[in-house]
Design a protein around this motif. Structure first.
Motif, PDB file in Angstrom:
ATOM      1  N   HIS A  50       0.815  -1.217   0.000  1.00 39.15           N
ATOM      2  CA  HIS A  50       0.000   0.000   0.000  1.00 39.15           C
ATOM      3  C   HIS A  50       0.849   1.269   0.000  1.00 39.15           C
ATOM      4  O   HIS A  50       0.508   2.242  -0.670  1.00 39.15           O
ATOM      5  CB  HIS A  50      -0.933   0.005   1.211  1.00 39.15           C
ATOM      6  CG  HIS A  50      -1.922   1.132   1.213  1.00 39.15           C
ATOM      7  ND1 HIS A  50      -3.102   1.100   0.499  1.00 39.15           N
ATOM      8  CD2 HIS A  50      -1.896   2.349   1.837  1.00 39.15           C
ATOM      9  CE1 HIS A  50      -3.769   2.228   0.688  1.00 39.15           C
ATOM     10  NE2 HIS A  50      -3.055   3.007   1.494  1.00 39.15           N
ATOM     11  N   THR A  51       1.925   1.287   0.723  1.00 42.35           N
ATOM     12  CA  THR A  51       2.722   2.498   0.875  1.00 42.35           C
ATOM     13  C   THR A  51       3.905   2.508  -0.092  1.00 42.35           C
ATOM     14  O   THR A  51       4.348   1.457  -0.573  1.00 42.35           O
ATOM     15  CB  THR A  51       3.266   2.617   2.304  1.00 42.35           C
ATOM     16  OG1 THR A  51       4.244   1.568   2.522  1.00 42.35           O
ATOM     17  CG2 THR A  51       2.147   2.481   3.340  1.00 42.35           C
ATOM     18  N   PRO A  52       4.439   3.692  -0.379  1.00 41.26           N
ATOM     19  CA  PRO A  52       5.647   3.756  -1.207  1.00 41.26           C
ATOM     20  C   PRO A  52       6.806   2.949  -0.625  1.00 41.26           C
ATOM     21  O   PRO A  52       7.564   2.325  -1.375  1.00 41.26           O
ATOM     22  CB  PRO A  52       5.966   5.253  -1.231  1.00 41.26           C
ATOM     23  CG  PRO A  52       4.620   5.917  -1.078  1.00 41.26           C
ATOM     24  CD  PRO A  52       3.878   5.036  -0.112  1.00 41.26           C
ATOM     25  N   ARG A  53       6.917   2.934   0.692  1.00 41.08           N
ATOM     26  CA  ARG A  53       7.998   2.161   1.312  1.00 41.08           C
ATOM     27  C   ARG A  53       7.810   0.667   1.059  1.00 41.08           C
ATOM     28  O   ARG A  53       8.779  -0.049   0.755  1.00 41.08           O
ATOM     29  CB  ARG A  53       8.059   2.439   2.813  1.00 41.08           C
ATOM     30  CG  ARG A  53       9.117   1.601   3.544  1.00 41.08           C
ATOM     31  CD  ARG A  53       9.221   1.962   5.008  1.00 41.08           C
ATOM     32  NE  ARG A  53       9.717   3.313   5.186  1.00 41.08           N
ATOM     33  CZ  ARG A  53       9.933   3.881   6.375  1.00 41.08           C
ATOM     34  NH1 ARG A  53       9.670   3.190   7.491  1.00 41.08           N
ATOM     35  NH2 ARG A  53      10.394   5.107   6.457  1.00 41.08           N
ATOM     36  N   GLN A  54       6.582   0.182   1.173  1.00 42.10           N
ATOM     37  CA  GLN A  54       6.330  -1.239   0.910  1.00 42.10           C
ATOM     38  C   GLN A  54       6.611  -1.584  -0.544  1.00 42.10           C
ATOM     39  O   GLN A  54       7.142  -2.660  -0.852  1.00 42.10           O
ATOM     40  CB  GLN A  54       4.880  -1.577   1.269  1.00 42.10           C
ATOM     41  CG  GLN A  54       4.596  -1.564   2.757  1.00 42.10           C
ATOM     42  CD  GLN A  54       3.107  -1.643   3.077  1.00 42.10           C
ATOM     43  OE1 GLN A  54       2.260  -1.188   2.288  1.00 42.10           O
ATOM     44  NE2 GLN A  54       2.772  -2.227   4.223  1.00 42.10           N
TER      45      GLN A  54
END
Length: 341
Positions: free
Chosen positions: A184-188
């Motif tokens: 979901h997140t840019p980091r993921q």
């Protein structure tokens, strides 16, 4: 058609559509099929072609259309749409289908992760197929599964990351939209991209993110005006949030590996999704047929192009007909927006 029911809906005209519409067009379809016994399906090719051109027009030249094969289910019609300018690549339903379609198309992405070991073995046994088909992943576990199924001595497998496009609040405890991917997140997204690049035998080539809460929900639903207003507000908020998050995620992944494509949206959100600078293509297909689902969108109105014909076996009243058989239901829950004569 006293013995048959030609089920469809009459929509407003699409741009560029010149054949007879409305009652005249229905008469033409009835005459063309009057010697056939139902049940059978009918596709109005003039309307189909007009809808294909309209999908492309709605991108305003900012993106191409990747044809979603699960919404068409006919190889002849897939080939027909793909012959039109503005269509590039196929978004397939399964790996087995992708292998079949890749015989004639050079760019096929699977819309969902696969657990089909036999098809994976067929994929890596043919370097030409391996160069044409892209698998969808959203976890390292899927990379492990593929390696276990086909081993390390094989052609590189092309993969696409599935970035979740839903709207979330309160650390994910409030989730609006499809549950598609844990990424979901840019980091993921960056973490998974690192894992792909570090793993021998895989090539990261793209990112897909489908905003079903926007593309798949008409913003002019019948019923409560309060609910309509709430839906539109949610969609506006989601579009703003996703535009920023998707751009950040794409930038983070492109720092790790160059991407050949970034796919987003659907028939219901073409204009909005194509306007995002990071988007290179839109996944769309159901707009070719123009199902009743699209009666409840304000931005566009495709022509009805696909019909399912059933026999009428009794008429208990002037307003009621009993038909023998069933029809086609659009993707999603079978609600009143999809199951209407």
């Amino acid at each position: 058609m006293s013995a048959k029911l030609l089920a469809g809906q009459e929509n407003g005209p699409a741009r560029g559509f010149r054949p007879g519409a409305g009652e005249d067009r229905m008469r033409q379809l009835e005459q063309a099929t009057e010697q056939l016994d139902p049940p059978f399906a009918v596709v109005d090719l003039d309307a189909f072609d007009a809808n294909a051109a309209e999908l492309v027009r709605r991108t305003d030249g900012l993106a191409t259309i990747r044809l979603a094969s699960k919404s068409v289910r006919s190889r002849a019609l897939i080939d027909r749409a793909m012959a039109q300018n503005g269509f590039s690549g196929i978004l397939a339903f399964t790996l087995a289908e992708a292998l079949w379609l890749a015989e004639g198309h050079a760019d096929v992405v699977i819309g969902y992760p696969t657990a089909d070991r036999e098809s994976l073995r067929l994929l890596v046994a043919d370097e030409r197929l391996a160069s044409r088909v892209t698998l969808m992943i959203d976890s390292v576990d899927q990379l492990d599964f593929i390696d276990a199924a086909v081993g390390a001595r094989r052609p590189d497998i092309r993969v696409c990351l599935d970035l979740d496009a839903s709207l979330e609040f309160v650390g994910g405890r409030v989730h609006l939209g499809p549950y598609r991917s844990p990424v979901h997140t840019p980091r993921q997204a960056a973490t998974l991209a690192h894992a792909v690049v570090a793993r021998a035998g895989f090539e990261l080539v793209g990112i897909l993110s489908y905003e079903g809460q926007i593309a798949g929900l008409g913003d002019n639903q019948p019923g409560s005006p309060i609910k309509r207003a709430a839906l539109r507000a949610m969609q506006r908020l989601s579009a703003r949030e996703l535009r920023e998050r998707r751009a950040t995620a794409i930038a983070a992944v492109q720092d790790i590996a160059p991407l050949l494509f970034v796919n987003g949206g659907g028939t219901g959100s073409i204009e909005q999704t194509a306007s995002e600078p990071v988007i290179t293509e839109i996944g769309a297909g159901s707009g070719l047929y123009g199902p009743g689902l699209f009666d409840f969108y304000r931005r566009f109105r495709p022509l009805p192009a696909a019909y399912f014909v059933m026999p009428v076996v009794r008429r208990p009243s002037a307003k009621i007909a009993t038909v023998l058989g069933g029809g086609w239901v659009a993707s999603g829950p079978a609600g009143t927006d999809r199951c209407r004569p």
